[in-house]
Design a protein around this motif. Structure first.
Motif, PDB file in Angstrom:
ATOM      1  N   ILE A  46      62.419 -35.679 -46.710  1.00 63.19           N
ATOM      2  CA  ILE A  46      63.514 -35.156 -46.199  1.00 63.19           C
ATOM      3  C   ILE A  46      62.671 -34.498 -45.266  1.00 63.19           C
ATOM      4  N   VAL A  47      63.347 -32.998 -44.543  1.00 58.84           N
ATOM      5  CA  VAL A  47      63.580 -32.484 -43.506  1.00 58.84           C
ATOM      6  C   VAL A  47      61.482 -31.585 -44.071  1.00 58.84           C
ATOM      7  N   GLY A  48      61.436 -32.132 -42.448  1.00 59.60           N
ATOM      8  CA  GLY A  48      59.683 -31.839 -41.864  1.00 59.60           C
ATOM      9  C   GLY A  48      58.660 -32.700 -42.766  1.00 59.60           C
ATOM     10  N   ASP A  49      58.742 -33.771 -43.013  1.00 59.31           N
ATOM     11  CA  ASP A  49      58.040 -34.877 -43.132  1.00 59.31           C
ATOM     12  C   ASP A  49      57.831 -35.903 -41.874  1.00 59.31           C
ATOM     13  N   PRO A  50      56.262 -36.349 -41.777  1.00 59.69           N
ATOM     14  CA  PRO A  50      56.115 -37.289 -40.682  1.00 59.69           C
ATOM     15  C   PRO A  50      56.352 -37.992 -40.647  1.00 59.69           C
ATOM     16  N   VAL A  51      56.850 -38.405 -39.800  1.00 60.08           N
ATOM     17  CA  VAL A  51      58.070 -39.924 -39.190  1.00 60.08           C
ATOM     18  C   VAL A  51      56.604 -40.003 -37.515  1.00 60.08           C
ATOM     19  N   THR A  52      56.737 -41.623 -37.900  1.00 63.33           N
ATOM     20  CA  THR A  52      56.007 -42.585 -37.187  1.00 63.33           C
ATOM     21  C   THR A  52      57.062 -43.596 -35.922  1.00 63.33           C
ATOM     22  N   VAL A  53      56.968 -42.778 -35.192  1.00 58.88           N
ATOM     23  CA  VAL A  53      57.522 -44.539 -34.270  1.00 58.88           C
ATOM     24  C   VAL A  53      56.554 -44.895 -33.453  1.00 58.88           C
ATOM     25  N   SER A  54      57.109 -46.683 -33.531  1.00 56.67           N
ATOM     26  CA  SER A  54      56.277 -47.057 -32.552  1.00 56.67           C
ATOM     27  C   SER A  54      56.906 -48.131 -31.673  1.00 56.67           C
ATOM     28  N   GLY A  55      55.999 -48.919 -30.626  1.00 57.74           N
ATOM     29  CA  GLY A  55      57.365 -49.428 -29.377  1.00 57.74           C
ATOM     30  C   GLY A  55      56.537 -49.070 -27.856  1.00 57.74           C
ATOM     31  N   GLN A  56      57.421 -49.975 -27.324  1.00 57.06           N
ATOM     32  CA  GLN A  56      56.692 -50.047 -26.188  1.00 57.06           C
ATOM     33  C   GLN A  56      57.167 -48.820 -24.954  1.00 57.06           C
ATOM     34  N   ASN A  57      57.127 -48.815 -24.050  1.00 56.17           N
ATOM     35  CA  ASN A  57      56.815 -48.003 -23.200  1.00 56.17           C
ATOM     36  C   ASN A  57      57.482 -46.402 -23.106  1.00 56.17           C
ATOM     37  N   ILE A  58      56.504 -46.250 -24.052  1.00 53.82           N
ATOM     38  CA  ILE A  58      57.500 -44.688 -24.597  1.00 53.82           C
ATOM     39  C   ILE A  58      55.696 -43.686 -24.464  1.00 53.82           C
ATOM     40  N   GLY A  59      54.746 -44.274 -23.736  1.00 54.09           N
ATOM     41  CA  GLY A  59      53.742 -42.771 -23.358  1.00 54.09           C
ATOM     42  C   GLY A  59      53.856 -42.080 -22.482  1.00 54.09           C
ATOM     43  N   ASN A  60      55.260 -41.738 -21.944  1.00 48.94           N
ATOM     44  CA  ASN A  60      55.521 -40.749 -21.183  1.00 48.94           C
ATOM     45  C   ASN A  60      57.169 -40.620 -21.913  1.00 48.94           C
ATOM     46  N   ALA A  61      56.948 -40.410 -23.110  1.00 44.24           N
ATOM     47  CA  ALA A  61      58.179 -39.902 -22.950  1.00 44.24           C
ATOM     48  C   ALA A  61      58.544 -37.900 -23.330  1.00 44.24           C
ATOM     49  N   THR A  82      54.297 -39.418 -33.035  1.00 42.91           N
ATOM     50  CA  THR A  82      54.187 -39.059 -34.790  1.00 42.91           C
ATOM     51  C   THR A  82      55.457 -37.925 -33.843  1.00 42.91           C
ATOM     52  N   THR A  83      55.843 -37.794 -34.837  1.00 43.61           N
ATOM     53  CA  THR A  83      57.222 -36.597 -35.487  1.00 43.61           C
ATOM     54  C   THR A  83      57.101 -36.547 -36.740  1.00 43.61           C
ATOM     55  N   VAL A  84      58.142 -34.815 -36.786  1.00 44.42           N
ATOM     56  CA  VAL A  84      58.605 -34.091 -37.888  1.00 44.42           C
ATOM     57  C   VAL A  84      60.174 -34.918 -38.107  1.00 44.42           C
ATOM     58  N   VAL A  85      60.849 -34.734 -38.914  1.00 43.74           N
ATOM     59  CA  VAL A  85      62.448 -34.484 -39.287  1.00 43.74           C
ATOM     60  C   VAL A  85      62.555 -33.634 -38.728  1.00 43.74           C
ATOM     61  N   PRO A  86      63.687 -33.129 -38.390  1.00 42.71           N
ATOM     62  CA  PRO A  86      63.916 -31.973 -37.150  1.00 42.71           C
ATOM     63  C   PRO A  86      64.401 -31.135 -38.263  1.00 42.71           C
ATOM     64  N   ALA A  87      64.871 -30.008 -38.456  1.00 43.01           N
ATOM     65  CA  ALA A  87      65.685 -29.232 -38.688  1.00 43.01           C
ATOM     66  C   ALA A  87      66.807 -29.118 -38.660  1.00 43.01           C
ATOM     67  N   GLY A  88      67.749 -28.809 -39.397  1.00 40.05           N
ATOM     68  CA  GLY A  88      69.024 -29.183 -39.187  1.00 40.05           C
ATOM     69  C   GLY A  88      69.696 -31.106 -38.902  1.00 40.05           C
ATOM     70  N   ALA A  89      69.082 -31.628 -39.196  1.00 40.41           N
ATOM     71  CA  ALA A  89      69.135 -33.609 -39.098  1.00 40.41           C
ATOM     72  C   ALA A  89      70.341 -33.420 -40.426  1.00 40.41           C
ATOM     73  N   THR A  90      71.258 -34.259 -39.745  1.00 34.21           N
ATOM     74  CA  THR A  90      72.328 -34.592 -40.464  1.00 34.21           C
ATOM     75  C   THR A  90      71.315 -36.020 -41.925  1.00 34.21           C
ATOM     76  N   ILE A  91      72.001 -35.127 -43.009  1.00 32.63           N
ATOM     77  CA  ILE A  91      71.309 -35.322 -44.153  1.00 32.63           C
ATOM     78  C   ILE A  91      72.268 -37.055 -43.936  1.00 32.63           C
ATOM     79  N   GLY A  92      71.404 -38.329 -44.653  1.00 33.46           N
ATOM     80  CA  GLY A  92      72.105 -39.453 -44.753  1.00 33.46           C
ATOM     81  C   GLY A  92      71.461 -40.342 -43.739  1.00 33.46           C
ATOM     82  N   MET A  93      71.915 -41.223 -42.968  1.00 34.80           N
ATOM     83  CA  MET A  93      71.193 -42.401 -42.112  1.00 34.80           C
ATOM     84  C   MET A  93      71.624 -41.257 -40.886  1.00 34.80           C
ATOM     85  N   ASN A  94      70.404 -41.555 -39.740  1.00 36.39           N
ATOM     86  CA  ASN A  94      70.683 -41.582 -39.158  1.00 36.39           C
ATOM     87  C   ASN A  94      69.680 -42.712 -37.633  1.00 36.39           C
TER      88      ASN A  94
END
Length: 333
Positions: A46-61, A82-94
């Motif tokens: 849900i909005v506000g939940d913490p989310v972790t995205v992993s990958g390469q070449n993302i250090g200077n995002a 590490t981020t959070v689900v933003p307010a205003g995010a579309t309900i459903g698949m993003n």
């Protein structure tokens, strides 16, 4: 003449050195690689939940987006943001994407869930699962407290299908493709998470269960289950509070082999069935049946429980036909 040739040769040599030698004061332009994403955890929230995205070449995002909605970068280790689900995010698949000076990454899917209407005030707790072991694609009943508004139920991080959910009970099926062994069941609500171990028996020998808790219909507001009836699974009689016994199992001294308990409540203000469970155990065989009341109308002619066996893990129904007991009964067919 020879001197003129030497001068020309020297001049040519200087030109070669000038154009092929080291370029003082100049450096190659740095090529910044495009970011690449490999995984997102969890895969929904849900909005506000913490989310972790992993990958390469993302250090200077520079930013991270859910569809077109930018979110806050809380932390960045170089391989995980590490981020959070933003307010205003579309309900459903993003689609989550990361942007750096090297460009836009590939996209990963994330499901934004609408915040549940009914939420308990405290974090969830889990007490038991009936049965304690079962095959994949077979149903189980998860007991606990403060389970309203469950966002997800996972078995070793694999999502389970949720059929019913109230304050004290969740009904699900064990996700497919889990190997035999002990797994961690995790229930997540708006208020937090709780875990409990469960034994997976492996793939079902005869395929998925033929019946699961999807056959439960949450009874409407005016429904009042009466346990003291001659049900197809026992002659039940309510004793103290919400406890009951099976009168057929009396040994002659008012000592009953089958005893049980139940709770049912429909919160009309919230339009929410916050309590609905029944459980009884045969102390001789050790088998427990647990489940929920089910009805399509508030005054059904046939009362029904949907039950699961602690021994076989199969779902069955137990009924009481009010018309058969009293032909003059006024009820809904």
């Amino acid at each position: 003449m020879k001197q003129l040739i030497r001068i020309n040769q020297l001049y040519l040599l200087l030109l070669i050195i000038l154009f092929t030698g080291p370029q003082c004061g100049k450096s190659k332009k740095e090529v910044i690689p495009v970011p690449s994403l490999s995984s997102v955890s969890p895969v929904k929230g849900i909005v506000g939940d913490p989310v972790t995205v992993s990958g390469q070449n993302i250090g200077n995002a520079d930013k991270i987006t859910f569809n077109s909605t930018a979110s806050t970068i809380v932390g960045n280790t170089g391989t995980a943001i590490t981020t959070v689900v933003p307010a205003g995010a579309t309900i459903g698949m993003n689609k989550i994407a990361v942007y750096t000076s090297g460009g836009k990454s590939n996209e990963l899917q994330f499901e934004v869930i609408e915040e549940p209407d009914n939420v308990d005030p405290l974090p969830p707790t889990l007490s038991k699962i009936i049965p304690a072991a079962n095959f994949t694609e077979y149903p189980v009943l998860i007991y606990g407290d403060n389970l309203s508004g469950a966002i997800s139920v996972t078995f070793n991080d694999k999502d389970a299908v949720v059929y019913t959910n109230n304050k004290k009970v969740i009904t699900v099926t064990v996700p497919k493709d889990l190997p035999a062994g002990t797994v961690t069941v995790k229930v997540a609500t708006v208020k937090g998470t709780s875990t409990l171990n469960f034994q997976v028996s492996g793939p079902p020998p005869s395929g998925p269960a033929s019946v699961n808790f999807s056959i439960i219909n949450i009874p409407p507001p005016n429904y009042v289950p009466t346990i003291s009836n001659n049900w197809s699974c026992g002659l039940f009689s309510q004793t103290d509070g919400n406890n009951f016994v099976d009168l057929n199992t009396d040994d002659g001294t008012f000592n009953y082999d089958v005893t049980g308990t139940f709770e049912y409540h429909f919160d009309k203000d919230k339009d929410y069935n916050d309590l609905n469970y029944v459980e009884f155990t045969n102390k001789t065989t050790g088998e427990t049946f647990a489940g929920q009341f089910s009805a399509t109308t508030a005054n059904p002619c046939v009362l029904k429980m949907v039950l699961i066996s602690s021994k076989t893990g199969t779902v069955s129904t137990c009924t009481f036909d009010r018309k058969a007991n009293n032909p003059d009964e006024q009820c809904d067919p």
